[in-house]
Write an enzyme that holds these catalytic residues in place. Structure first.
Site, PDB file in Angstrom:
ATOM      1  CB  SER A 239      -0.905   0.014   1.242  1.00 51.27           C
ATOM      2  OG  SER A 239      -1.762  -1.106   1.254  1.00 51.27           O
ATOM      3  N   GLY A 275      -2.870  -0.307  -4.306  1.00 54.30           N
ATOM      4  CA  GLY A 275      -1.854   0.219  -3.401  1.00 54.30           C
ATOM      5  C   GLY A 275      -1.197   1.499  -3.874  1.00 54.30           C
ATOM      6  CD  GLU A 317      -8.187  -6.319  -6.504  1.00 53.82           C
ATOM      7  OE1 GLU A 317      -8.818  -7.337  -6.810  1.00 53.82           O
ATOM      8  OE2 GLU A 317      -7.374  -6.276  -5.544  1.00 53.82           O
ATOM      9  N   PRO A 318      -7.546  -0.163  -7.327  1.00 54.55           N
ATOM     10  CG  PRO A 318      -8.050   1.639  -8.720  1.00 54.55           C
ATOM     11  CD  PRO A 318      -7.931   0.136  -8.711  1.00 54.55           C
ATOM     12  N   GLY A 319      -8.019   1.909  -4.441  1.00 53.56           N
ATOM     13  CA  GLY A 319      -9.015   2.358  -3.472  1.00 53.56           C
ATOM     14  C   GLY A 319      -8.615   3.691  -2.888  1.00 53.56           C
ATOM     15  CE1 TYR A 368      -1.765  -0.442   9.592  1.00 58.82           C
ATOM     16  CE2 TYR A 368      -3.284   1.300   8.951  1.00 58.82           C
ATOM     17  CZ  TYR A 368      -2.987  -0.043   9.098  1.00 58.82           C
ATOM     18  OH  TYR A 368      -3.924  -0.983   8.758  1.00 58.82           O
ATOM     19  CB  CYS A 395      -9.034   7.611  27.976  1.00 62.84           C
ATOM     20  SG  CYS A 395      -8.240   7.644  29.590  1.00 62.84           S
ATOM     21  CE1 TYR A 425      -8.220   0.538   3.483  1.00 62.47           C
ATOM     22  CE2 TYR A 425      -7.033   2.209   2.249  1.00 62.47           C
ATOM     23  CZ  TYR A 425      -7.553   0.938   2.345  1.00 62.47           C
ATOM     24  OH  TYR A 425      -7.418   0.073   1.287  1.00 62.47           O
TER      25      TYR A 425
END
Length: 478
Positions: A239, A275, A317-319, A368, A395, A425
């Site tokens: 990605s 990705g 498959e691009p997102g 990440y 918290c 995302y």
């Protein structure tokens, strides 16, 4: 103690560029329609941020609909054209895991794409939105038998099989139903790409797909089954990728397998996944999708020519690259707090800016270490740029929204803050951590705004608690 000048801030990472104007909207980072009105208010898709917040509150995820539609159509054109130059055919699927709702699914279909799903919920959303089943690809490393049953029943175009167990399950389901199901075999090429770099190893230690050495046996088994049709190979290498070197290396390895498989029958399709990276900060410099498409397809075509084999149908498959830059999240600033930090050069100060959202609506920074960009949305600031860290209200000390950014030093409680490139995302990975309702998603286009995913209320949360007799408390409160 020695004070550190802002021009050489020791707490700022090397990649962070200190802007002359901390109100500017960097190209590529913000949606194409992003601008400011005469009062300095951020305008997205013709809608003022202050008006959107007055109607919907904060946080709210704003999607520039035209930007998403244009990027989907542009991506489709790029891969179709790149493949056509070599006499081939391309298919493009939108990776629904980036962000999927009925409206987004319809935008993708209207732009010529299919939709890639990886759960029963995503499948049902796509179907309910009117996506033709034959234009759906179904992923997942652990699909339940009931999910496979539903996919076959619905007539899903392609199921991407991930294990020998799944192959046997599909064999039993399709034989019982007497219907043929097309499948791709997902393989691990040993190439993992991440932004500018990629790592190539003989064996890749991850949960998805078959090792190249094991894939031939999997394909052989599929070819033995009466109602499961082998349609080709699938390989996804990572990605947020900016270059084509990883795709080139991966394609070379997968096409070696492809060539061997041709000895036992046809291998019509090669799906190279997605990705493709986007600009989260002004330090990011992703290549235009046309350049990526040309480079990837040229590499595949060259490899096929060198092996003397026909170019298969190619799929992608691009997102993130479609939805990411189209999204902006609006928050309200609750508190600001200067924090003094000891450094080797003396004491430096960073301004902590707390907003009314956080890891429940965007977990990527905590999960990440992802970086983002932010700007004031309700006005422009007059002060010089100050180094800030935008944090959430949860918290958790790791509840960071934007780790490093320069914002006007006069940012204050009550200001609206916009975080860019949150279309992918963020909503898709949102949660109710700390019992916080998930925010709404609104699409803006030509000055019109409409909610495409309703925000949750406290009542929605209480309604799920089986220990409560009624969700009547806190009616309508967010």
């Amino acid at each position: 103690m020695v004070s550190v000048p802002a021009s050489a801030h020791p707490l700022a990472p090397e990649w962070l560029i200190r802007p002359d104007d901390a109100n500017d909207l960097a190209d590529l980072v913000w949606p194409a329609s992003a601008t400011r009105d005469p009062d300095g208010v951020l305008v997205l898709g013709g809608s003022r941020a202050t008006d959107l917040v007055e109607q919907l509150g904060t946080p709210v995820l704003v999607i520039d609909e035209q930007h998403a539609r244009d990027q989907a159509a542009r991506t489709h054109r790029a891969f179709v054209a790149a493949t056509a130059r070599h006499g081939g055919v391309a298919r493009v699927y939108y990776a629904g895991k980036a962000f999927l709702c009925a409206e987004v699914a319809r935008w993708m279909i209207e732009a010529g794409l299919g939709v890639d799903v990886c759960s029963r919920g995503e499948l049902e959303t796509a179907l309910a939105a009117g996506v033709p089943a034959e234009r759906i690809g179904y992923h997942g490393n652990n699909k339940r038998v009931s999910e496979l049953e539903r996919a076959v029943e619905a007539g899903v175009g392609t199921i991407i099989v991930d294990s020998s167990i799944e192959i046997e399950r599909l064999g039993a389901i399709t034989e019982r139903r007497g219907v043929t199901q097309k499948v791709l075999v997902r393989v691990r090429s040993g190439v993992h790409a991440d932004t500018h770099d990629f790592l190539a190893t003989a064996h890749e230690d991850q949960k998805f797909g078959f090792a190249l050495d094991d894939a031939e046996q999997a394909v052989a088994r599929i070819r033995e089954l009466s109602f499961v049709e082998f349609s080709g190979l699938h390989c996804h290498i990572g990605s947020q990728i900016f270059g084509i070197s990883g795709f080139r290396e991966s394609a070379s390895r997968v096409l070696e397998l492809h060539e061997r498989l041709l000895e036992g029958g046809s291998v019509p399709l090669l799906n190279l996944g997605g990705g493709f990276g986007i600009a989260y900060t002004r330090a990011d410099d992703p290549a235009p999708i046309e350049q990526l498409a040309d480079g990837i397809v040229d590499a595949v075509a060259d490899e096929c020519q060198a092996r003397g084999i026909e170019l298969p149908t190619l799929a992608f498959e691009p997102g993130r690259s479609i939805m990411g830059p189209a999204g902006v999240t609006l928050y309200e600033v609750g508190t600001t707090k200067p924090v003094r930090v000891e450094t080797t050069e003396g004491v430096a100060e960073r301004l902590y800016v707390a907003v009314d959202g956080g890891m429940s609506d965007n977990v990527r920074p905590a999960l990440y270490g992802a970086q983002y960009s932010a700007r004031l949305a309700s006005r422009t600031g007059d002060d010089a740029p100050a180094l800030v860290r935008v944090v959430g209200m949860h918290c958790e000390s790791g509840d960071i929204v934007v780790d490093h950014e320069y914002l006007p030093g006069d940012i204050t409680p009550g200001d609206l803050l916009a975080v860019a490139s949150t279309g992918a995302y963020s909503a898709a990975m949102s949660s109710n951590y700390n019992h916080v309702p998930r925010p709404p998603v609104v699409a803006v286009r030509e000055g019109e705004a409409r909610v495409i995913v309703r925000g949750e209320t406290i009542d929605d949360l209480l309604a799920r608690d089986a220990g409560l007799p009624s969700p009547a408390l806190n009616k309508g409160e967010k």
